[in-house]
Design a protein around this motif. Structure first.
Motif, mmCIF file in Angstrom:
data_model
loop_
_atom_site.group_PDB
_atom_site.id
_atom_site.type_symbol
_atom_site.label_atom_id
_atom_site.label_comp_id
_atom_site.label_asym_id
_atom_site.label_seq_id
_atom_site.Cartn_x
_atom_site.Cartn_y
_atom_site.Cartn_z
ATOM 1 N N UNK A 69 5.095 8.023 0.806
ATOM 2 C CA UNK A 69 5.436 8.170 -0.596
ATOM 3 C C UNK A 69 4.915 7.008 -1.441
ATOM 4 N N UNK A 70 4.862 5.848 -0.830
ATOM 5 C CA UNK A 70 4.434 4.674 -1.585
ATOM 6 C C UNK A 70 2.952 4.719 -1.923
ATOM 7 N N UNK A 71 2.213 5.685 -1.348
ATOM 8 C CA UNK A 71 0.798 5.798 -1.706
ATOM 9 C C UNK A 71 0.613 6.362 -3.108
ATOM 10 N N UNK A 72 1.679 6.938 -3.687
ATOM 11 C CA UNK A 72 1.619 7.428 -5.070
ATOM 12 C C UNK A 72 2.671 6.710 -5.914
ATOM 13 N N UNK A 73 2.964 5.472 -5.545
ATOM 14 C CA UNK A 73 4.053 4.722 -6.189
ATOM 15 C C UNK A 73 3.810 4.501 -7.676
ATOM 16 N N UNK A 74 2.567 4.229 -8.070
ATOM 17 C CA UNK A 74 2.303 3.954 -9.490
ATOM 18 C C UNK A 74 2.660 5.156 -10.353
ATOM 19 N N UNK A 75 2.262 6.342 -9.926
ATOM 20 C CA UNK A 75 2.567 7.551 -10.692
ATOM 21 C C UNK A 75 4.077 7.836 -10.684
ATOM 22 N N UNK A 76 4.710 7.664 -9.514
ATOM 23 C CA UNK A 76 6.149 7.920 -9.429
ATOM 24 C C UNK A 76 6.938 6.910 -10.247
ATOM 25 N N UNK A 77 6.481 5.674 -10.273
ATOM 26 C CA UNK A 77 7.149 4.657 -11.088
ATOM 27 C C UNK A 77 7.139 5.079 -12.554
ATOM 28 N N UNK A 78 6.015 5.617 -13.002
ATOM 29 C CA UNK A 78 5.931 6.090 -14.388
ATOM 30 C C UNK A 78 6.861 7.269 -14.613
ATOM 31 N N UNK A 79 6.934 8.167 -13.637
ATOM 32 C CA UNK A 79 7.852 9.303 -13.765
ATOM 33 C C UNK A 79 9.293 8.835 -13.888
ATOM 34 N N UNK A 80 9.671 7.829 -13.082
ATOM 35 C CA UNK A 80 11.033 7.299 -13.139
ATOM 36 C C UNK A 80 11.307 6.701 -14.522
ATOM 37 N N UNK A 81 10.351 5.928 -15.034
ATOM 38 C CA UNK A 81 10.519 5.308 -16.352
ATOM 39 C C UNK A 81 10.661 6.355 -17.447
ATOM 40 N N UNK A 82 10.016 7.505 -17.259
ATOM 41 C CA UNK A 82 10.088 8.581 -18.243
ATOM 42 C C UNK A 82 11.326 9.464 -18.043
ATOM 43 N N UNK A 83 12.113 9.172 -16.993
ATOM 44 C CA UNK A 83 13.327 9.937 -16.741
ATOM 45 C C UNK A 83 13.110 11.288 -16.100
ATOM 46 N N UNK A 84 11.945 11.507 -15.531
ATOM 47 C CA UNK A 84 11.669 12.818 -14.923
ATOM 48 C C UNK A 84 12.446 12.988 -13.615
ATOM 49 N N UNK A 85 12.818 14.224 -13.362
ATOM 50 C CA UNK A 85 13.326 14.593 -12.042
ATOM 51 C C UNK A 85 12.156 15.145 -11.238
ATOM 52 N N UNK A 86 12.155 14.857 -9.939
ATOM 53 C CA UNK A 86 11.045 15.324 -9.120
ATOM 54 C C UNK A 86 11.499 15.450 -7.675
ATOM 55 N N UNK A 87 10.671 16.112 -6.891
ATOM 56 C CA UNK A 87 10.863 16.175 -5.447
ATOM 57 C C UNK A 87 9.612 15.616 -4.791
ATOM 58 N N UNK A 88 9.799 14.886 -3.712
ATOM 59 C CA UNK A 88 8.657 14.281 -3.037
ATOM 60 C C UNK A 88 8.633 14.743 -1.585
ATOM 61 N N UNK A 89 7.474 15.219 -1.157
ATOM 62 C CA UNK A 89 7.253 15.652 0.220
ATOM 63 C C UNK A 89 6.421 14.584 0.917
ATOM 64 N N UNK A 90 6.914 14.084 2.035
ATOM 65 C CA UNK A 90 6.268 12.974 2.727
ATOM 66 C C UNK A 90 5.973 13.345 4.169
ATOM 67 N N UNK A 91 4.760 13.053 4.621
ATOM 68 C CA UNK A 91 4.435 13.231 6.042
ATOM 69 C C UNK A 91 5.213 12.194 6.838
ATOM 70 N N UNK A 92 6.049 12.655 7.782
ATOM 71 C CA UNK A 92 6.857 11.725 8.568
ATOM 72 C C UNK A 92 6.369 11.606 10.002
ATOM 73 N N UNK A 93 5.565 12.569 10.467
ATOM 74 C CA UNK A 93 5.018 12.495 11.820
ATOM 75 C C UNK A 93 3.806 13.406 11.906
ATOM 76 N N UNK A 94 2.871 13.069 12.792
ATOM 77 C CA UNK A 94 1.662 13.857 12.968
ATOM 78 C C UNK A 94 1.324 13.975 14.439
ATOM 79 N N UNK A 95 0.492 14.958 14.749
ATOM 80 C CA UNK A 95 -0.001 15.110 16.111
ATOM 81 C C UNK A 95 -1.367 15.792 16.043
ATOM 82 N N UNK A 96 -2.303 15.326 16.868
ATOM 83 C CA UNK A 96 -3.618 15.937 16.894
ATOM 84 C C UNK A 96 -4.441 15.548 15.684
ATOM 85 N N UNK A 97 -5.320 16.437 15.266
ATOM 86 C CA UNK A 97 -6.259 16.151 14.193
ATOM 87 C C UNK A 97 -5.633 16.416 12.835
ATOM 88 N N UNK A 98 -4.571 15.662 12.528
ATOM 89 C CA UNK A 98 -3.906 15.811 11.238
ATOM 90 C C UNK A 98 -4.706 15.088 10.167
#
Length: 383
Positions: free
Chosen positions: A1-30
Motif C-alpha cells: 500500500x505504501x507504494x501509492x502513499x503520496x496519492x493516498x495521503x492526498x485522498x486522506x487530506x481531502x477527506x475521501x473514503x476509499x478501499x485499498x487492495x494489497x498483495x499480501x502473498x505471492x507464489x510462482x510468476x506473480x
C-alpha cells in the motif's frame, strides 16, 4: 500500500473514503510483489495496481464492495482457480489480496493516514496488518516507528502488538516488506496470525562519481529506479546543477573525501565514472571496505587490470577486489551514454534482485527472484 502513499495521503487530506487492495502473498510468476496496492475511492477513481493488469477489474469490484459493506476480505487469484483464470491471471502465479475499507471514523483510518503521510515524505515507519486470521481481526493495523513506538492495534492484546512491533522494527531496519507468522501462543486469539509488514524507508542512495556525459544519462536512469542520486566531482566547471538538473544534489569535492564524510547504508550504489587513477584509486580503496550493495567502475579491460594492480599496491585485498564490478555494466553492446547507463542499471538490478543477467528465453531460472507465497518467517524460527 505504501507504494501509492503520496496519492493516498492526498485522498486522506481531502477527506475521501476509499478501499485499498494489497498483495499480501505471492507464489510462482506473480507480476507484483507483496505490498503492491490498488485503491478505489467512493467516486470510483482508481490508483495503483496489484497484478500489472491481470485481475485489476475483479479487484476493483472487491474494493467497491468493501466501500459498500465496510468489510475486510482476503481473496486468492491463481492460474488453477477457475474464477481467477476467467478474469485473466494466466501467468501461472498466485496472488493473495487483502481488501480493506478506509472509512471516516473507522479505527484504522488514523493509522493509515499517519502511515501514508510518513511514506509520502520519505521517512521511515512500518505498517503492520493482519493478513490472515480470524475475520474480526482481518485488516487491523499497527504503525511502528524506528524507535519502537507504535500506534493502533491488531486486536486488543498488547502482547500481540508488542511482538508484532518487534518483528516490524527488524524488517524496517532491513528495509524489507513481507509476511510474518505469529504462532497461536503469541497471537492470543487461539490460532496463528499472518501479518503483512510494509516498510517505508528513505530512497536508497546512488552516488555517481565523475561529472561526464555518461553520468548525466545514469542520473536519469537512477531516478527512474527510485534512487536518491548524487553527482560528485572535484572539478567545479563540470559539476554543476545546470549540467545535472535531474540529480538530487551535485557536490564539488574530491570523491574519496566526500565518500569518507557520507553516511551510507547497505542499499547504497556507488558508480565510479571518473576514469582517472588519481580519483579512482583512493576512492575505490575506501569504497571496497564499505558494506554497500554495489560498486562499479568504468574503464576498458586494460584500465581495469591496471587499476586493480594499483589497488593491490595500496593494500586492497583480493576479497575486496572481488566486490568491484569492472568494467561496469552488462554486455548489451552499448555505445551511447544512454545505452551505457541502461547497461549499468541492468547490472545494478541484477545484483539487487539476484538475477543472472542472461536472456530469459530458454533460461530455467525464475523470472521473479524475490517474493514467495507465505510468510517470510515464523516468530521463533531461526532467520
Amino acid at each position: 500500500m505504501l507504494d501509492i502513499a503520496e496519492e493516498l495521503d492526498q485522498w486522506v487530506l481531502e477527506g475521501r473514503e476509499f478501499a485499498v487492495a494489497t498483495v499480501v502473498a505471492t507464489n510462482g510468476s506473480a507480476p507484483r510483489q507483496p505490498g503492491a496496492a490498488l485503491a478505489v475511492d467512493s467516486d470510483g477513481t482508481a490508483i495503483g495496481s496489484v497484478s500489472g493488469g491481470c485481475v485489476e477489474g475483479a479487484v476493483y469490484e472487491l474494493c467497491r464492495q468493501a466501500l459498500a459493506d465496510g468489510e475486510n476480505t482476503l481473496e486468492s487469484f491463481g492460474y488453477s482457480n477457475e474464477d481467477a483464470f476467467a478474469v485473466g491471471l494466466t501467468c501461472g502465479g498466485v496472488i493473495d489480496v487483502l481488501v480493506t475499507p478506509v472509512l471516516a471514523g473507522s479505527p484504522s483510518r488514523a493509522v493509515f493516514a499517519d502511515a501514508c503521510a510518513i511514506a509520502a515524505r520519505g521517512s521511515a515507519a512500518a505498517l503492520v496488518r493482519v493478513a490472515e486470521g480470524p475475520a474480526e481481526l482481518l485488516g487491523r493495523a499497527l504503525l511502528v516507528h524506528p524507535d519502537g513506538r507504535f500506534e493502533g492495534g491488531l486486536g486488543g492484546h498488547v502482547d500481540l502488538d508488542r511482538a508484532a512491533a518487534r518483528e516490524a522494527r527488524a524488517m524496517l531496519d532491513a528495509g524489507k516488506t513481507g509476511g510474518v507468522v505469529i504462532g497461536e501462543d503469541g497471537s492470543r486469539c487461539g490460532q496463528p496470525l499472518t501479518l503483512l509488514v510494509e516498510s517505508s524507508v528513505p530512497a536508497p542512495r546512488m552516488i555517481v562519481f565523475g561529472a561526464i556525459d555518461f553520468a548525466s544519462a545514469l542520473v536519469r536512469v537512477g531516478k527512474l529506479l527510485g534512487y536518491h542520486v548524487t553527482v560528485c566531482d572535484a572539478r567545479p566547471v563540470f559539476a554543476t546543477e545546470r549540467r545535472f538538473p535531474e540529480a538530487d544534489e551535485v557536490v564539488v569535492d574530491w570523491p574519496h573525501r566526500y565518500l569518507e564524510a557520507t553516511e551510507l547504508d547497505a542499499r547504497a550504489v556507488l558508480c565510479v565514472l571518473t576514469h582517472d587513477a588519481k580519483f579512482d584509486v583512493p576512492l575505490l580503496e575506501m569504497a571496497l571496505k564499505l558494506p554497500v550493495s554495489y560498486i562499479g567502475a568504468m574503464g576498458s579491460r586494460r584500465t581495469h587490470l591496471e587499476r586493480n594492480e594499483r589497488l593491490r599496491q595500496v593494500g586492497v585485498t583480493e576479497l575486496e577486489l572481488a566486490r568491484l564490478r569492472s568494467p561496469i555494466g552488462l554486455d548489451l553492446g552499448a555505445r551511447t551514454p544512454d545505452e551505457t547507463a541502461l547497461s549499468i542499471a541492468a547490472e545494478i538490478v541484477a545484483v539487487r534482485r539476484g538475477g543472472s543477467g542472461a536472456p530469459l528465453r530458454g533460461a530455467r531460472t525464475p523470472i521473479h527472484h524475490d517474493g514467495a507465497r507465505g510468510p517470510v518467517r515464523t516468530i521463533g524460527e531461526v532467520a
